[in-house]
Design a protein around this motif. Structure first.
Motif, PDB file in Angstrom:
ATOM      1  N   PHE A  51      63.018  19.416  50.600  1.00  0.00           N
ATOM      2  CA  PHE A  51      63.439  19.274  49.208  1.00  0.00           C
ATOM      3  C   PHE A  51      63.115  17.883  48.664  1.00  0.00           C
ATOM      4  O   PHE A  51      62.667  17.735  47.528  1.00  0.00           O
ATOM      5  N   VAL A  52      63.377  16.869  49.480  1.00  0.00           N
ATOM      6  CA  VAL A  52      63.123  15.491  49.046  1.00  0.00           C
ATOM      7  C   VAL A  52      61.631  15.279  48.784  1.00  0.00           C
ATOM      8  O   VAL A  52      61.236  14.727  47.752  1.00  0.00           O
ATOM      9  N   ILE A  53      60.799  15.719  49.715  1.00  0.00           N
ATOM     10  CA  ILE A  53      59.349  15.553  49.541  1.00  0.00           C
ATOM     11  C   ILE A  53      58.838  16.378  48.370  1.00  0.00           C
ATOM     12  O   ILE A  53      57.962  15.938  47.615  1.00  0.00           O
ATOM     13  N   THR A  54      59.406  17.578  48.187  1.00  0.00           N
ATOM     14  CA  THR A  54      59.016  18.407  47.043  1.00  0.00           C
ATOM     15  C   THR A  54      59.341  17.712  45.725  1.00  0.00           C
ATOM     16  O   THR A  54      58.532  17.699  44.797  1.00  0.00           O
ATOM     17  N   PHE A  55      60.533  17.112  45.653  1.00  0.00           N
ATOM     18  CA  PHE A  55      60.909  16.403  44.419  1.00  0.00           C
ATOM     19  C   PHE A  55      59.994  15.201  44.179  1.00  0.00           C
ATOM     20  O   PHE A  55      59.556  14.957  43.048  1.00  0.00           O
ATOM     21  N   ILE A  56      59.692  14.449  45.244  1.00  0.00           N
ATOM     22  CA  ILE A  56      58.784  13.299  45.103  1.00  0.00           C
ATOM     23  C   ILE A  56      57.418  13.773  44.616  1.00  0.00           C
ATOM     24  O   ILE A  56      56.812  13.166  43.722  1.00  0.00           O
ATOM     25  N   GLY A  57      56.942  14.877  45.194  1.00  0.00           N
ATOM     26  CA  GLY A  57      55.653  15.423  44.771  1.00  0.00           C
ATOM     27  C   GLY A  57      55.662  15.856  43.313  1.00  0.00           C
ATOM     28  O   GLY A  57      54.716  15.598  42.568  1.00  0.00           O
ATOM     29  N   LEU A  58      56.747  16.517  42.901  1.00  0.00           N
ATOM     30  CA  LEU A  58      56.865  16.946  41.503  1.00  0.00           C
ATOM     31  C   LEU A  58      56.985  15.752  40.560  1.00  0.00           C
ATOM     32  O   LEU A  58      56.458  15.775  39.441  1.00  0.00           O
ATOM     33  N   PHE A  59      57.678  14.710  41.017  1.00  0.00           N
ATOM     34  CA  PHE A  59      57.798  13.502  40.193  1.00  0.00           C
ATOM     35  C   PHE A  59      56.422  12.872  39.968  1.00  0.00           C
ATOM     36  O   PHE A  59      56.104  12.422  38.857  1.00  0.00           O
ATOM     37  N   ILE A  60      55.611  12.850  41.016  1.00  0.00           N
ATOM     38  CA  ILE A  60      54.242  12.327  40.875  1.00  0.00           C
ATOM     39  C   ILE A  60      53.432  13.208  39.927  1.00  0.00           C
ATOM     40  O   ILE A  60      52.675  12.702  39.084  1.00  0.00           O
ATOM     41  N   CYS A  61      53.606  14.536  40.056  1.00  0.00           N
ATOM     42  CA  CYS A  61      52.922  15.466  39.135  1.00  0.00           C
ATOM     43  C   CYS A  61      53.345  15.217  37.693  1.00  0.00           C
ATOM     44  O   CYS A  61      52.532  15.280  36.766  1.00  0.00           O
ATOM     45  N   ARG A  62      54.614  14.909  37.504  1.00  0.00           N
ATOM     46  CA  ARG A  62      55.107  14.615  36.157  1.00  0.00           C
ATOM     47  C   ARG A  62      54.448  13.352  35.616  1.00  0.00           C
ATOM     48  O   ARG A  62      54.057  13.308  34.436  1.00  0.00           O
ATOM     49  N   LEU A  63      54.304  12.322  36.466  1.00  0.00           N
ATOM     50  CA  LEU A  63      53.656  11.082  36.031  1.00  0.00           C
ATOM     51  C   LEU A  63      52.221  11.326  35.592  1.00  0.00           C
ATOM     52  O   LEU A  63      51.728  10.680  34.661  1.00  0.00           O
ATOM     53  N   PHE A  64      51.556  12.254  36.272  1.00  0.00           N
ATOM     54  CA  PHE A  64      50.172  12.583  35.931  1.00  0.00           C
ATOM     55  C   PHE A  64      50.090  13.710  34.895  1.00  0.00           C
ATOM     56  O   PHE A  64      49.024  14.253  34.653  1.00  0.00           O
ATOM     57  N   ARG A  65      51.242  14.059  34.312  1.00  0.00           N
ATOM     58  CA  ARG A  65      51.341  15.036  33.224  1.00  0.00           C
ATOM     59  C   ARG A  65      50.816  16.414  33.618  1.00  0.00           C
ATOM     60  O   ARG A  65      50.211  17.124  32.804  1.00  0.00           O
ATOM     61  N   VAL A  66      51.042  16.789  34.886  1.00  0.00           N
ATOM     62  CA  VAL A  66      50.706  18.145  35.317  1.00  0.00           C
ATOM     63  C   VAL A  66      51.639  19.137  34.632  1.00  0.00           C
ATOM     64  O   VAL A  66      51.258  20.259  34.307  1.00  0.00           O
ATOM     65  N   PHE A  67      52.877  18.725  34.401  1.00  0.00           N
ATOM     66  CA  PHE A  67      53.829  19.527  33.647  1.00  0.00           C
ATOM     67  C   PHE A  67      54.761  18.595  32.890  1.00  0.00           C
ATOM     68  O   PHE A  67      54.880  17.401  33.209  1.00  0.00           O
ATOM     69  N   LYS A  68      55.409  19.147  31.883  1.00  0.00           N
ATOM     70  CA  LYS A  68      56.356  18.384  31.075  1.00  0.00           C
ATOM     71  C   LYS A  68      57.767  18.860  31.404  1.00  0.00           C
ATOM     72  O   LYS A  68      58.068  20.049  31.293  1.00  0.00           O
ATOM     73  N   PRO A  69      58.664  17.957  31.853  1.00  0.00           N
ATOM     74  CA  PRO A  69      60.017  18.391  32.225  1.00  0.00           C
ATOM     75  C   PRO A  69      60.789  18.931  31.029  1.00  0.00           C
ATOM     76  O   PRO A  69      60.647  18.448  29.901  1.00  0.00           O
ATOM     77  N   ALA A  70      61.582  19.961  31.298  1.00  0.00           N
ATOM     78  CA  ALA A  70      62.430  20.537  30.255  1.00  0.00           C
ATOM     79  C   ALA A  70      63.782  19.839  30.279  1.00  0.00           C
ATOM     80  O   ALA A  70      64.096  19.082  31.192  1.00  0.00           O
ATOM     81  N   SER A  71      64.582  20.097  29.248  1.00  0.00           N
ATOM     82  CA  SER A  71      65.912  19.506  29.168  1.00  0.00           C
ATOM     83  C   SER A  71      66.937  20.563  29.562  1.00  0.00           C
ATOM     84  O   SER A  71      67.262  21.463  28.783  1.00  0.00           O
ATOM     85  N   LEU A  72      67.424  20.473  30.810  1.00  0.00           N
ATOM     86  CA  LEU A  72      68.392  21.430  31.330  1.00  0.00           C
ATOM     87  C   LEU A  72      69.597  20.685  31.886  1.00  0.00           C
ATOM     88  O   LEU A  72      69.463  19.585  32.419  1.00  0.00           O
ATOM     89  N   SER A  73      70.771  21.318  31.796  1.00  0.00           N
ATOM     90  CA  SER A  73      71.983  20.714  32.352  1.00  0.00           C
ATOM     91  C   SER A  73      72.162  21.131  33.810  1.00  0.00           C
ATOM     92  O   SER A  73      71.581  22.126  34.268  1.00  0.00           O
ATOM     93  N   ILE A  74      72.967  20.384  34.544  1.00  0.00           N
ATOM     94  CA  ILE A  74      73.219  20.695  35.948  1.00  0.00           C
ATOM     95  C   ILE A  74      73.879  22.063  36.087  1.00  0.00           C
ATOM     96  O   ILE A  74      73.547  22.844  36.993  1.00  0.00           O
ATOM     97  N   LEU A  75      74.820  22.377  35.187  1.00  0.00           N
ATOM     98  CA  LEU A  75      75.512  23.661  35.267  1.00  0.00           C
ATOM     99  C   LEU A  75      74.559  24.835  35.077  1.00  0.00           C
ATOM    100  O   LEU A  75      74.747  25.904  35.664  1.00  0.00           O
ATOM    101  N   GLN A  76      73.518  24.653  34.259  1.00  0.00           N
ATOM    102  CA  GLN A  76      72.543  25.714  34.053  1.00  0.00           C
ATOM    103  C   GLN A  76      71.739  25.983  35.320  1.00  0.00           C
ATOM    104  O   GLN A  76      71.399  27.121  35.627  1.00  0.00           O
ATOM    105  N   VAL A  77      71.427  24.932  36.047  1.00  0.00           N
ATOM    106  CA  VAL A  77      70.554  25.043  37.216  1.00  0.00           C
ATOM    107  C   VAL A  77      71.336  25.281  38.505  1.00  0.00           C
ATOM    108  O   VAL A  77      70.772  25.737  39.497  1.00  0.00           O
ATOM    109  N   LEU A  78      72.664  25.013  38.494  1.00  0.00           N
ATOM    110  CA  LEU A  78      73.469  25.074  39.713  1.00  0.00           C
ATOM    111  C   LEU A  78      73.366  26.402  40.464  1.00  0.00           C
ATOM    112  O   LEU A  78      73.139  26.397  41.691  1.00  0.00           O
ATOM    113  N   PRO A  79      73.511  27.576  39.791  1.00  0.00           N
ATOM    114  CA  PRO A  79      73.384  28.840  40.549  1.00  0.00           C
ATOM    115  C   PRO A  79      72.019  28.997  41.201  1.00  0.00           C
ATOM    116  O   PRO A  79      71.921  29.458  42.340  1.00  0.00           O
TER     117      PRO A  79
END
Length: 316
Positions: A51-79
């Motif tokens: 999970f940690v490496i996946t998040f780091i990889g996605l963060f790098i992808c975000r820096l290179f604009r591979v995708f644009k992060p959405a605005s979601l709350s923790i409660l929405q994503v928790l389940p």
């Protein structure tokens, strides 16, 4: 000047992407199996590292604009994060206690499980032909699991829980993507750190002390550490390749490629880990594979029929 849509990838590029997905998916299974069988590395800690490496990889992808992060709350994503965490943990426990062949073939029960969940709770219907394809799949899974020489109760329990939680997660991902208007990478960007936090709290209670010989911070040989880090990197590449393949082809194409991964995984499990295959197991594998291929054929045919009917209905 009008903005032109990006050109679709060439057939050669799509073939390369499919090949990479097959390679990464099979590689992660084999590496994880090696880490559990020969490295004796703790299961939840390995999942946490993924999970940690996946998040780091996605963060790098975000820096290179591979995708644009959405605005979601923790409660929405928790389940989603809880089921995401659960399905990875249970499938890894299944891989650690079952042979590679049994681990892989029981995963095919995800398809009928998803159908049951969608029918009972989301009022979706399936044709009789689709329902009948579940018979050889279920029978094949039973034969392979029951006659596996490594058959054990805990392995079957872990595998069954993995199938249920995976099915629930996949159903929710489809529903929540539509509800939140986000793609899979945007959801995973929020799920990975949240699931990491959940595991970080749970690990001390269910695994050996982190500083013990078999703990996360024990004195692991350098080759085991290298395989664990490689496993995390490949896990990220699997997620990335799945997103690219489905985004540039279709879920049906991805499902078709899954048949090839299934066959190769069983063969490699036999060659690398000496998982024996009896004649009844082989029959079970062939039954399951025939059911999955038949399901995909019927589903593809139904989708083509719907595609023909929709334009006609819009003209009326």
């Amino acid at each position: 000047m009008e903005n032109l849509a990006p050109a679709p990838p060439s057939n050669l590029m799509i073939s390369f992407g499919l090949a990479m997905n097959v390679c990464f998916s099979i590689t992660i299974i084999m590496i994880n199996k090696w880490v559990y069988v020969y490295g004796k590395f703790p299961n939840l800690t390995l999942t946490f590292i993924h999970f940690v490496i996946t998040f780091i990889g996605l963060f790098i992808c975000r820096l290179f604009r591979v995708f644009k992060p959405a605005s979601l709350s923790i409660l929405q994503v928790l389940p989603l994060a809880m089921t995401f965490c659960g399905f990875v943990v249970f499938t890894n426990l299944s891989l650690g206690t079952n042979s590679v062949g049994t681990y892989q073939i029981i995963k095919t029960m995800t398809m009928p499980c998803i159908m049951i969940i969608q029918t009972q709770f989301y009022k979706k219907s399936f044709s009789l032909a689709i329902k009948l394809t579940m018979i050889p799949i279920a029978l094949g899974v039973f034969l392979n699991s029951f006659y596996d020489v490594k058959f054990n109760l805990y392995g079957i329990i872990y595998a069954s829980l993995g199938v249920f939680v995976t099915s629930l997660y996949q159903v929710w991902v489809g529903e929540k993507q539509h509800e939140f208007q986000v793609n899979s990478m945007q959801l995973l960007y929020y799920q990975a750190p949240l699931s990491s936090a959940m595991l970080f709290v749970v690990i001390p209670f269910v695994e050996p002390s982190v500083f013990s010989f078999y703990g996360a911070l024990g004195e692991w040989p350098i080759h085991v550490i290298a395989m664990v880090l490689l496993s995390g990197l490949v896990a990220f590449m699997v997620n990335l390749s799945i997103f690219w393949v489905i985004g540039n082809t279709s879920a049906v194409t991805y499902n078709m490629v899954g048949h090839l991964k299934f066959c190769l995984t069983v063969v490699l499990g036999f060659l690398l880990f000496h998982d024996p295959i009896s004649m009844l197991q082989l029959l079970g594998i062939l039954l399951t594979l025939s059911g999955v291929i038949l399901y995909t054929h019927i589903k593809l045919k139904e989708q083509k029929t719907m595609a023909v009917k929709l334009p006609l209905s819009t003209k009326e």
